[in-house]
Design a protein around this motif. Structure first.
Motif, PDB file in Angstrom:
ATOM      1  N   ALA A   1      22.998  64.931 -16.033  1.00 52.45           N
ATOM      2  CA  ALA A   1      22.133  64.961 -14.990  1.00 52.45           C
ATOM      3  C   ALA A   1      21.703  63.599 -14.445  1.00 52.45           C
ATOM      4  CB  ALA A   1      20.883  66.041 -15.010  1.00 52.45           C
ATOM      5  N   THR A   2      21.798  62.821 -15.539  1.00 55.76           N
ATOM      6  CA  THR A   2      21.608  61.302 -15.032  1.00 55.76           C
ATOM      7  C   THR A   2      22.560  60.269 -15.096  1.00 55.76           C
ATOM      8  OG1 THR A   2      20.864  60.744 -17.762  1.00 55.76           O
ATOM      9  CG2 THR A   2      19.135  61.753 -15.959  1.00 55.76           C
ATOM     10  N   SER A   3      23.715  60.608 -15.109  1.00 49.27           N
ATOM     11  CA  SER A   3      24.944  59.723 -15.275  1.00 49.27           C
ATOM     12  C   SER A   3      25.018  58.790 -14.177  1.00 49.27           C
ATOM     13  CB  SER A   3      26.150  60.956 -15.392  1.00 49.27           C
ATOM     14  OG  SER A   3      26.439  61.393 -14.180  1.00 49.27           O
ATOM     15  N   SER A   4      24.486  59.116 -13.043  1.00 52.21           N
ATOM     16  CA  SER A   4      24.601  58.166 -11.722  1.00 52.21           C
ATOM     17  C   SER A   4      23.380  57.423 -11.519  1.00 52.21           C
ATOM     18  CB  SER A   4      25.025  59.031 -10.650  1.00 52.21           C
ATOM     19  OG  SER A   4      26.249  59.470 -10.671  1.00 52.21           O
ATOM     20  N   VAL A   5      22.308  57.519 -12.501  1.00 50.22           N
ATOM     21  CA  VAL A   5      21.300  56.423 -12.064  1.00 50.22           C
ATOM     22  C   VAL A   5      21.025  55.409 -12.987  1.00 50.22           C
ATOM     23  CG1 VAL A   5      19.933  58.414 -11.405  1.00 50.22           C
ATOM     24  CG2 VAL A   5      19.837  57.965 -13.744  1.00 50.22           C
ATOM     25  N   ASP A   6      20.427  54.180 -12.660  1.00 47.22           N
ATOM     26  CA  ASP A   6      20.477  52.922 -13.413  1.00 47.22           C
ATOM     27  C   ASP A   6      19.401  53.342 -14.690  1.00 47.22           C
ATOM     28  OD1 ASP A   6      17.436  52.110 -12.841  1.00 47.22           O
ATOM     29  OD2 ASP A   6      18.217  52.908 -10.964  1.00 47.22           O
ATOM     30  N   THR A   7      19.693  52.366 -15.688  1.00 48.55           N
ATOM     31  CA  THR A   7      19.004  52.430 -16.976  1.00 48.55           C
ATOM     32  C   THR A   7      17.635  52.664 -16.933  1.00 48.55           C
ATOM     33  OG1 THR A   7      20.692  51.175 -17.898  1.00 48.55           O
ATOM     34  CG2 THR A   7      19.036  51.288 -19.108  1.00 48.55           C
ATOM     35  N   ARG A   8      17.113  51.898 -16.149  1.00 52.19           N
ATOM     36  CA  ARG A   8      15.438  51.848 -15.782  1.00 52.19           C
ATOM     37  C   ARG A   8      14.880  53.233 -15.324  1.00 52.19           C
ATOM     38  NH1 ARG A   8      11.789  50.736 -11.791  1.00 52.19           N
ATOM     39  NH2 ARG A   8       9.669  50.250 -12.362  1.00 52.19           N
ATOM     40  N   THR A   9      15.694  53.642 -13.977  1.00 53.27           N
ATOM     41  CA  THR A   9      15.322  54.953 -13.620  1.00 53.27           C
ATOM     42  C   THR A   9      15.742  56.106 -14.633  1.00 53.27           C
ATOM     43  OG1 THR A   9      16.046  53.977 -11.320  1.00 53.27           O
ATOM     44  CG2 THR A   9      15.907  56.472 -11.490  1.00 53.27           C
ATOM     45  N   GLU A  10      16.657  55.983 -15.386  1.00 55.22           N
ATOM     46  CA  GLU A  10      17.014  56.967 -16.394  1.00 55.22           C
ATOM     47  C   GLU A  10      15.715  57.165 -17.317  1.00 55.22           C
ATOM     48  OE1 GLU A  10      20.395  58.139 -19.579  1.00 55.22           O
ATOM     49  OE2 GLU A  10      20.252  56.078 -18.870  1.00 55.22           O
ATOM     50  N   VAL A  11      15.345  56.053 -17.591  1.00 55.20           N
ATOM     51  CA  VAL A  11      14.015  56.160 -18.665  1.00 55.20           C
ATOM     52  C   VAL A  11      13.022  56.974 -18.117  1.00 55.20           C
ATOM     53  CG1 VAL A  11      12.306  54.989 -20.117  1.00 55.20           C
ATOM     54  CG2 VAL A  11      14.732  53.997 -19.956  1.00 55.20           C
ATOM     55  N   LEU A  12      12.830  56.413 -16.659  1.00 56.59           N
ATOM     56  CA  LEU A  12      11.605  57.289 -16.056  1.00 56.59           C
ATOM     57  C   LEU A  12      12.049  58.600 -15.817  1.00 56.59           C
ATOM     58  CD1 LEU A  12      10.897  54.557 -13.416  1.00 56.59           C
ATOM     59  CD2 LEU A  12       9.438  54.810 -15.354  1.00 56.59           C
ATOM     60  N   VAL A  13      13.240  58.863 -15.424  1.00 62.11           N
ATOM     61  CA  VAL A  13      13.751  60.335 -15.210  1.00 62.11           C
ATOM     62  C   VAL A  13      13.323  61.227 -16.645  1.00 62.11           C
ATOM     63  CG1 VAL A  13      15.538  61.953 -14.718  1.00 62.11           C
ATOM     64  CG2 VAL A  13      14.941  60.088 -13.272  1.00 62.11           C
ATOM     65  N   GLN A  14      13.769  60.558 -17.629  1.00 60.67           N
ATOM     66  CA  GLN A  14      13.685  61.286 -18.964  1.00 60.67           C
ATOM     67  C   GLN A  14      12.125  61.478 -19.332  1.00 60.67           C
ATOM     68  OE1 GLN A  14      16.120  62.271 -20.951  1.00 60.67           O
ATOM     69  NE2 GLN A  14      17.511  61.160 -19.835  1.00 60.67           N
ATOM     70  N   HIS A  15      11.210  60.648 -19.026  1.00 54.08           N
ATOM     71  CA  HIS A  15       9.877  61.037 -19.276  1.00 54.08           C
ATOM     72  C   HIS A  15       9.545  62.332 -18.181  1.00 54.08           C
ATOM     73  CE1 HIS A  15       8.942  58.084 -21.765  1.00 54.08           C
ATOM     74  NE2 HIS A  15       9.361  56.814 -21.266  1.00 54.08           N
ATOM     75  N   ALA A  16      10.053  62.311 -16.951  1.00 55.68           N
ATOM     76  CA  ALA A  16       9.581  63.395 -16.178  1.00 55.68           C
ATOM     77  C   ALA A  16      10.367  64.624 -16.674  1.00 55.68           C
ATOM     78  CB  ALA A  16      10.354  63.066 -14.683  1.00 55.68           C
TER      79      ALA A  16
END
Length: 630
Positions: A542-557
């Motif tokens: 689900a996070t394959s197309s987001v940048d690394t910084r956004t991926e970290v934030l999305v992981q927390h969410a």
């Protein structure tokens, strides 16, 4: 391919509008009767003119018998026979009063016939469009009942061609042929009856054209039928190629494959051209042949009719009416023959639509479904086996349990069965054996809608529809309030880029989502799943197309979202699943390892090799690297 059965099946789809069809038939009969009576009355007008012209030339004061006797005495037997077949008064010219009355009757009859024909066309148009409307509805319902397996084996362009082009062609065929065929059939019957009333001999001459026309039409239609089947098959193939090429237009450009794409297009376009040309050319021969037969019939009737007028066996008006009838008789046959190509084309399209309607559907929901009572999200696989192809087993005797609130990560090489596993939970495919339970209830005992209402899914391939950003997020929960939508957007970091757009949440996204980036599209699909508030969450890269910084934030969410929910996470980047409660390592449809991140690294098995290949490739041995690649 089976013209008769397919045509009858198409006609049976008109049954719901049977009362209107009966009205159409009644109006058509009335219109045809009036049109058929017209020439006979018009022939009487011709007789009045002809009688007036002949009577004016004869001496006044004599009787008709004397005029006939005088003609015979002068040796003009043909003229005498002509006079014997006429109702004339010597010395009297054209009776314009009677002629005017007859012409007014003819005018009224033809006006009434046109009015009935117009009303018939109006009702028939309503019947046809309602039939096509129902056909489109049936196709739409059918598509929703077909299993995912069906779509896996169908090019999208081919399927779209059946749903759009073929149904439109069926509509055009019904619209243009039904009225003509009905009117043609009734006209042939009515005209034939009037022809026998006027002259049985000439009627028999005209009848010769019917078997001759049928033989010619049948022989030509038989040869053109296969071309029409090929025409619409090639149309679907060409549409499939176009849809595929333009969907991947950027990749075609990047890899310089435009010549190959154009060559495939040229070949399929050429095949469609040949099939279409053959279909139209062969069926187009019918019309000239029918006109030729009709002209032969016209010549025969004119010659024989002229002889009978000369001998007094018929009046000139009857011959004129009969010639008109002969034209009316051959014209419907010619029209019916000229519609053979359209009719064959429409039935060929109908066959393709019927093939779709007859496709095997997914297993129906149970008659007495078990309603979901709890929403804990406990998922259990109990000796599950599944394969796409019976000859190639994929998942065999798989058992596992995902406890409520746990995150289950699934890793493994491509083709190991990771996505298949979650597709089975969604009942996109049916099991070969075993069972899957959700909160203790077998998923096959539940309605699919009830099952999927518990599940939120975010795929690697994002899907957005033409609409606003607000509508795309609310797709996960149509009853959500504005506050809930924006809360989901903030939780998934959608809100921060939406605020930068001129129209904010009212920004309209096109059907391809080309006005937002790939990462933003994926965030929108994640927000959609957040808003659905499911008890079971499935994240497929689900996070394959987001940048690394956004991926970290999305992981927390996602960590907040996954609390008190069962989550299945399919991941290729192993850094994203370190905190998973359970990691399943799959290979060839089997779970070869399971445990936490630390446990699996300590075991130094398949997971260790995958992890090492991603994060410490230089440190692994050649054998380990080769194994990881495999």
């Amino acid at each position: 391919m089976t013209f008769g059965p397919s045509a009858r099946r198409l006609i049976r789809r008109l049954d719901p509008d049977r009362p209107k069809l009966l009205a159409v038939i009644a109006l058509a009969v009335t219109s045809v009767v009036l049109n058929v009576v017209g020439p006979k009355i018009l022939g009487h007008a011709t007789d009045l003119i002809f009688v007036g012209v002949i009577g004016k030339q004869l001496p006044a004061g004599t009787t008709p018998e004397q005029a006939i006797a005088a003609a015979r005495a002068s040796g003009n037997d043909n003229f005498a026979n002509l006079l014997a077949g006429m109702d004339f008064v010597p010395g009297r010219g054209i009776d314009f009063g009677a002629l005017g009355t007859v012409l007014l009757w003819v005018l009224g009859i033809y006006l009434a016939a046109s009015a009935f024909a117009w009303l018939q066309g109006y009702l028939l148009n309503d019947v046809v469009q309602r039939t096509v409307f129902r056909l489109r509805e049936d196709v739409e319902d059918k598509l929703n009942r077909l299993p995912l397996r069906f779509f896996d084996g169908q090019p999208r362009g081919e399927l779209l061609s059946r749903v759009t082009n073929d149904i439109d062609n069926v509509s055009q065929t019904l619209q243009q042929t039904m009225s003509q065929l009905l009117t043609s059939l009734l006209t042939v019957i009515g005209v034939l009856a009037m022809m026998f009333v006027i002259s049985p001999l000439l009627a028999l001459i005209a009848l010769i054209t019917i078997p001759l026309s049928m033989i010619v039409t049948a022989q030509i239609a038989k040869r053109s039928q296969k071309h029409f089947v090929a025409q619409w098959a090639h149309t679907g193939s060409l549409n499939a190629h176009i849809e595929e090429a333009f969907t991947g237009h950027e990749l075609v450009k990047v890899f310089g494959r435009r010549p190959e794409v154009e060559e495939v297009f040229r070949q399929r376009n050429e095949e469609l051209f040949k099939a279409s040309f053959g279909a139209q050319f062969v069926s187009g021969i019918i019309m000239p042949m029918m006109m030729f037969i009709g002209n032969l019939n016209y010549v025969a009737i004119a010659v024989v009719g002229g002889v009978r007028v000369a001998t007094g066996s018929m009046t000139l008006g009857d011959v004129q009416a009969f010639i008109q009838y002969s034209r009316q008789f051959t014209q419907p046959l010619t029209q019916a023959a000229s519609m053979a190509n359209l009719l064959q084309s429409g039935v060929a399209s109908a066959e393709r639509v019927f093939e779709l309607l007859d496709a095997e559907e997914q297993a129906p929901d149970p008659a007495a479904p078990v309603p979901p009572t709890v929403r804990q999200g406990r998922v259990e696989f109990d000796h599950v086996s599944f394969s796409y192809d019976p000859e190639q087993p994929l998942i065999e005797d798989l058992s596992l349990v995902a406890e409520p609130g746990h995150t289950v990560a699934i890793v493994g090489p491509t083709g190991a069965g990771k996505t298949t596993l979650v597709n089975l939970v969604m009942r996109f495919y049916e099991l070969d054996s075993g069972r899957i339970t959700l909160d203790g209830v077998d998923i096959t005992a539940m309605r699919r809608d009830d099952l999927r209402s518990h599940i939120g899914m975010v795929l690697q391939d994002t899907w957005l529809f033409g609409g606003t950003i607000r509508e795309n997020i609310a797709y996960g929960n149509p009853q959500a309030t504005e506050e809930q939508i924006q809360a989901a957007a903030r939780a998934t970091f959608v809100d921060r880029f939406v605020r930068t757009l001129p129209d904010g949440y009212d920004t309209v996204i096109d059907e391809e989502g080309s006005n937002v980036s790939a990462g933003e599209k994926q965030l929108l699909t994640i927000a959609r799943a957040f808003l659905a508030d499911p008890s079971l969450l499935i994240l497929d890269e689900a996070t394959s197309s987001v940048d690394t910084r956004t991926e970290v934030l999305v992981q927390h969410a996602m960590a907040a979202l996954r609390s008190d929910r069962t989550s299945f996470v399919i991941a290729h980047r192993l850094s994203t699943i370190r905190d998973a409660d359970l990691i399943l390592v799959m290979d060839a449809g089997r779970i070869v390892e399971h445990g936490t991140h630390d446990e699996l690294l300590t075991a130094r098995g398949a997971y260790h090799r995958l992890y090492s290949a991603q994060f410490s490739g230089a440190a692994v041995t050649d054998e380990e690297e080769a194994t990881a690649v495999r």
